[in-house]
Design an enzyme around this catalytic site. Structure first.
Site, PDB file in Angstrom:
ATOM      1  N   GLY A 240       0.760  -1.236   0.000  1.00  0.00           N
ATOM      2  CA  GLY A 240       0.000   0.000   0.000  1.00  0.00           C
ATOM      3  C   GLY A 240       0.788   1.282   0.000  1.00  0.00           C
ATOM      4  O   GLY A 240       0.211   2.361  -0.132  1.00  0.00           O
ATOM      5  N   PRO A 284       4.745  -5.204  -0.737  1.00  0.00           N
ATOM      6  CA  PRO A 284       4.714  -4.042  -1.624  1.00  0.00           C
ATOM      7  C   PRO A 284       4.515  -4.469  -3.081  1.00  0.00           C
ATOM      8  O   PRO A 284       5.096  -5.458  -3.523  1.00  0.00           O
ATOM      9  CB  PRO A 284       6.113  -3.434  -1.445  1.00  0.00           C
ATOM     10  CG  PRO A 284       6.975  -4.604  -1.096  1.00  0.00           C
ATOM     11  CD  PRO A 284       6.106  -5.550  -0.305  1.00  0.00           C
ATOM     12  N   GLY A 285       3.675  -3.752  -3.785  1.00  0.00           N
ATOM     13  CA  GLY A 285       3.505  -3.992  -5.215  1.00  0.00           C
ATOM     14  C   GLY A 285       3.916  -2.742  -5.969  1.00  0.00           C
ATOM     15  O   GLY A 285       5.018  -2.625  -6.508  1.00  0.00           O
ATOM     16  N   ARG A 286       3.029  -1.758  -5.913  1.00  0.00           N
ATOM     17  CA  ARG A 286       3.236  -0.499  -6.614  1.00  0.00           C
ATOM     18  C   ARG A 286       4.587   0.151  -6.288  1.00  0.00           C
ATOM     19  O   ARG A 286       5.266   0.669  -7.171  1.00  0.00           O
ATOM     20  CB  ARG A 286       2.099   0.447  -6.200  1.00  0.00           C
ATOM     21  CG  ARG A 286       2.021   1.739  -6.973  1.00  0.00           C
ATOM     22  CD  ARG A 286       1.015   2.687  -6.292  1.00  0.00           C
ATOM     23  NE  ARG A 286      -0.271   2.069  -6.031  1.00  0.00           N
ATOM     24  CZ  ARG A 286      -1.299   2.091  -6.881  1.00  0.00           C
ATOM     25  NH1 ARG A 286      -1.197   2.711  -8.028  1.00  0.00           N
ATOM     26  NH2 ARG A 286      -2.444   1.500  -6.569  1.00  0.00           N
ATOM     27  N   ARG A 322      -5.734   2.542 -16.046  1.00  0.00           N
ATOM     28  CA  ARG A 322      -5.739   3.306 -14.794  1.00  0.00           C
ATOM     29  C   ARG A 322      -6.363   4.705 -14.921  1.00  0.00           C
ATOM     30  O   ARG A 322      -7.131   5.112 -14.046  1.00  0.00           O
ATOM     31  CB  ARG A 322      -4.331   3.405 -14.192  1.00  0.00           C
ATOM     32  CG  ARG A 322      -3.747   2.045 -13.788  1.00  0.00           C
ATOM     33  CD  ARG A 322      -2.487   2.179 -12.945  1.00  0.00           C
ATOM     34  NE  ARG A 322      -2.792   2.683 -11.632  1.00  0.00           N
ATOM     35  CZ  ARG A 322      -2.599   3.917 -11.222  1.00  0.00           C
ATOM     36  NH1 ARG A 322      -2.031   4.804 -12.023  1.00  0.00           N
ATOM     37  NH2 ARG A 322      -2.950   4.292 -10.021  1.00  0.00           N
ATOM     38  N   TYR A 326      -9.470   4.586 -12.442  1.00  0.00           N
ATOM     39  CA  TYR A 326      -9.231   5.203 -11.124  1.00  0.00           C
ATOM     40  C   TYR A 326      -9.104   6.716 -11.189  1.00  0.00           C
ATOM     41  O   TYR A 326      -8.728   7.338 -10.194  1.00  0.00           O
ATOM     42  CB  TYR A 326      -7.924   4.674 -10.520  1.00  0.00           C
ATOM     43  CG  TYR A 326      -7.772   3.186 -10.413  1.00  0.00           C
ATOM     44  CD1 TYR A 326      -8.622   2.430  -9.604  1.00  0.00           C
ATOM     45  CD2 TYR A 326      -6.753   2.532 -11.093  1.00  0.00           C
ATOM     46  CE1 TYR A 326      -8.451   1.060  -9.486  1.00  0.00           C
ATOM     47  CE2 TYR A 326      -6.571   1.156 -10.969  1.00  0.00           C
ATOM     48  CZ  TYR A 326      -7.429   0.432 -10.167  1.00  0.00           C
ATOM     49  OH  TYR A 326      -7.246  -0.917 -10.059  1.00  0.00           O
ATOM     50  N   CYS A 353     -13.258   2.970 -29.072  1.00  0.00           N
ATOM     51  CA  CYS A 353     -14.530   3.669 -29.219  1.00  0.00           C
ATOM     52  C   CYS A 353     -15.258   3.788 -27.894  1.00  0.00           C
ATOM     53  O   CYS A 353     -16.264   3.120 -27.637  1.00  0.00           O
ATOM     54  CB  CYS A 353     -15.378   2.961 -30.261  1.00  0.00           C
ATOM     55  SG  CYS A 353     -14.559   3.001 -31.857  1.00  0.00           S
ATOM     56  N   GLU A 354     -14.718   4.595 -27.019  1.00  0.00           N
ATOM     57  CA  GLU A 354     -15.299   4.892 -25.704  1.00  0.00           C
ATOM     58  C   GLU A 354     -14.881   6.308 -25.344  1.00  0.00           C
ATOM     59  O   GLU A 354     -13.700   6.661 -25.517  1.00  0.00           O
ATOM     60  CB  GLU A 354     -14.719   3.973 -24.611  1.00  0.00           C
ATOM     61  CG  GLU A 354     -14.998   2.512 -24.753  1.00  0.00           C
ATOM     62  CD  GLU A 354     -16.392   2.098 -24.274  1.00  0.00           C
ATOM     63  OE1 GLU A 354     -17.053   2.904 -23.584  1.00  0.00           O
ATOM     64  OE2 GLU A 354     -16.797   0.984 -24.614  1.00  0.00           O
TER      65      GLU A 354
HETATM   66  C1  LIG Z   1      -2.839  -5.275  -4.012  1.00  0.00           C
HETATM   67  C2  LIG Z   1      -2.345  -5.861  -2.757  1.00  0.00           C
HETATM   68  C3  LIG Z   1      -1.053  -5.533  -2.294  1.00  0.00           C
HETATM   69  C4  LIG Z   1      -0.154  -4.545  -2.978  1.00  0.00           C
HETATM   70  O1  LIG Z   1      -0.630  -3.243  -2.912  1.00  0.00           O
HETATM   71  P1  LIG Z   1       0.310  -2.051  -3.438  1.00  0.00           P
HETATM   72  O2  LIG Z   1      -0.483  -0.844  -3.198  1.00  0.00           O
HETATM   73  O3  LIG Z   1       0.548  -2.307  -4.879  1.00  0.00           O
HETATM   74  O4  LIG Z   1       1.560  -2.104  -2.641  1.00  0.00           O
HETATM   75  C5  LIG Z   1      -0.596  -6.156  -1.154  1.00  0.00           C
HETATM   76  N1  LIG Z   1      -1.365  -7.063  -0.486  1.00  0.00           N
HETATM   77  C6  LIG Z   1      -2.612  -7.389  -0.901  1.00  0.00           C
HETATM   78  C7  LIG Z   1      -3.388  -8.378  -0.134  1.00  0.00           C
HETATM   79  C8  LIG Z   1      -3.129  -6.799  -2.051  1.00  0.00           C
HETATM   80  O5  LIG Z   1      -4.369  -7.128  -2.450  1.00  0.00           O
END
Ligand SMILES: *Cc1c(COP(=O)(O)O)cnc(C)c1O
Length: 431
Positions: A240, A284-286, A322, A326, A353-354
């Site tokens: 997050g 962490p992802g993002r 995105r 969002y 076409c949107e």
């Molecule tokens: C999407 C998600 C993440 C990663 O979130 P980021 O905002 O990309 O860091 C981590 N844990 C869970 C369970 C998620 O669904």
């Protein structure tokens, strides 16, 4: 910190010239910087260096095998949310003992797949799911390591409600008020082994406050579970951490007053959990991939109207959803920079076409011409993975850059391959 910058007015990914890359690969395409990926992984890893920890990269942000393998090489684990992602993680070389499995709807098949692989833990999101895991584990004669994903009822203040997951009214997690009872129940299940506790409060969080509030509640909860006699090895704090999508120009490392730094979050983790003797897990992802990727597109037409100008490019909402999903903001940089260029207000739109098909709206854009290349910045997370083929637009290639080297890590899908997925029913296939 990222590795996209201008050299002699040409945008480069590390030492790779993106104009040349566009000519070689064709547009649109995604380009990822290895150096940025590794750097982000390391900054997060180091932020927790004082505690035993596992960084489980949340691969739903970007699950290309080459991205996973790069991170795995540096020691990353994975947070998976489907059997498909589990298969990808294992195939890319992520060890099973560093994989956590999240998500509200795990199927019996996926549960069996994860038990067979021997993952670190299931992050369980409901009591019925706990029963399902116990049943599958029993049928296999094994014990399933679980954590309950608790919902601390904290507002993550994400810019979009679609990515705010830690409030009581979302589908995610188990309310703290119910979780104690379910832990007691889990402890009584023969094929369940409680190993930890988990939470994830949302995405693109731009302040430490929601983390602080959630950590306090989780800490109290961990202490209460201990008092009840539960043994907890892992505390999974989810992902997050927000990233800058604006003002990406150097010296952005110091210019991110509005973006919490991994080191500051690490300090908070230490403050709230450092004395508990647990292994910390983060997902962490993002924060790892967003600013490690760009989407390169070519300008096709400039359409001038009485209201505004439209820059029509060859990338669209099916390639990067995105902005429309969002209302996300992505900076758009010209690949060939011309500081003298006049700026005009424009929408950058694709061919789909949107009306919702845009990459930027009401943006001051440098004067660009048909044929110019543009880079949609910060497109490494929730970009390629969310792409689709609406309007029969084949999936675009992904390219990984390492210094002056590059490799296609997913080739452009062909229209033939796309049509070839369809089958004719017998009654139409007589001819
Ligand atoms: C999407 C998600 C993440 C990663 O979130 P980021 O905002 O990309 O860091 C981590 N844990 C869970 C369970 C998620 O669904």
């Amino acid at each position: 910190m990222h590795h996209f910058s201008y050299h002699h007015n040409v945008l480069c990914a590390e030492q790779t010239n993106l104009a040349q890359l566009a000519a070689d690969v064709g547009t649109p395409f995604y380009a990822y910087s290895t150096a940025t990926l590794v750097r982000h992984y390391q900054v997060i890893d180091q932020s927790l260096a004082a505690l035993p920890h596992v960084v489980c990269y949340s691969m739903k942000a970007n699950s290309n095998q080459a991205v996973l393998a790069t991170l795995a090489q540096w020691g990353s684990g994975a947070d998976v949310v489907s059997g498909g992602e589990l298969a990808r993680a294992l195939r890319a070389g992520v060890p099973a003992h560093k994989i956590v499995f999240s998500g509200v709807g795990k199927t019996p098949y996926e549960i069996a797949q994860a038990l067979k692989a021997g993952i670190l833990q299931f992050n369980v999101e409901s009591e019925p799911e706990l029963h399902a895991i116990n049943t599958v584990a029993e049928s296999m004669g094994v014990s399933a390591p679980i954590a309950l994903r608790v919902n601390p009822d904290v507002d993550s203040e994400s810019f979009s409600e679609k990515i705010n997951t830690g409030k009581a009214d979302t589908k995610f997690g188990i309310p703290l008020t119910d979780a104690k009872k379910i832990y007691a129940h889990a402890a009584s299940m023969k094929n369940i082994k409680i190993v930890g506790v988990d939470m994830h409060i949302g995405s693109q969080i731009l302040s430490l406050d929601p983390f602080r509030a959630a950590y306090q509640r989780l800490r109290d909860f961990v202490l209460a579970l201990r008092a009840d006699g539960h043994q907890l090895t892992y505390i999974d704090l989810g992902g997050g951490l927000g990233v800058p999508y604006e003002e990406l120009h150097a010296p952005y490392e110091n210019a991110t007053a509005n973006t919490p730094q991994p080191a500051d979050l690490g300090k908070l983790v230490h403050e709230y959990f450092g004395d508990l003797g647990c292994t910390m897990i983060v997902e962490p992802g993002r924060a790892i991939v967003a600013n490690a990727g760009v989407l390169v597109t070519q300008v096709m037409y400039i359409k001038k109207t009485a209201h505004k100008n439209f820059i029509i490019v060859d990338a669209a909402m099916n390639d990067l959803i995105r902005p429309t999903l969002y209302e996300a903001y992505h900076e758009i940089w010209p690949v060939m920079k011309n500081d003298a260029a006049q700026k005009n207000l424009a929408d950058v739109v694709g061919p789909v076409c949107e009306t919702g098909d845009f990459l930027a709206q009401d943006r001051m854009m440098p004067d660009v011409q048909a044929g110019d290349f543009l880079a949609v910045m910060s497109a490494g997370a929730y970009g390629a993975v969310m792409a689709g083929t609406y309007n029969t637009r084949p999936l675009v290639p992904e390219v990984m850059v390492k210094g002056g080297d590059w490799a296609i890590i997913r080739p452009r899908q062909t229209v033939d391959a796309l049509i070839g997925l369809d089958r004719m029913p017998g009654w139409l296939d007589q001819g």
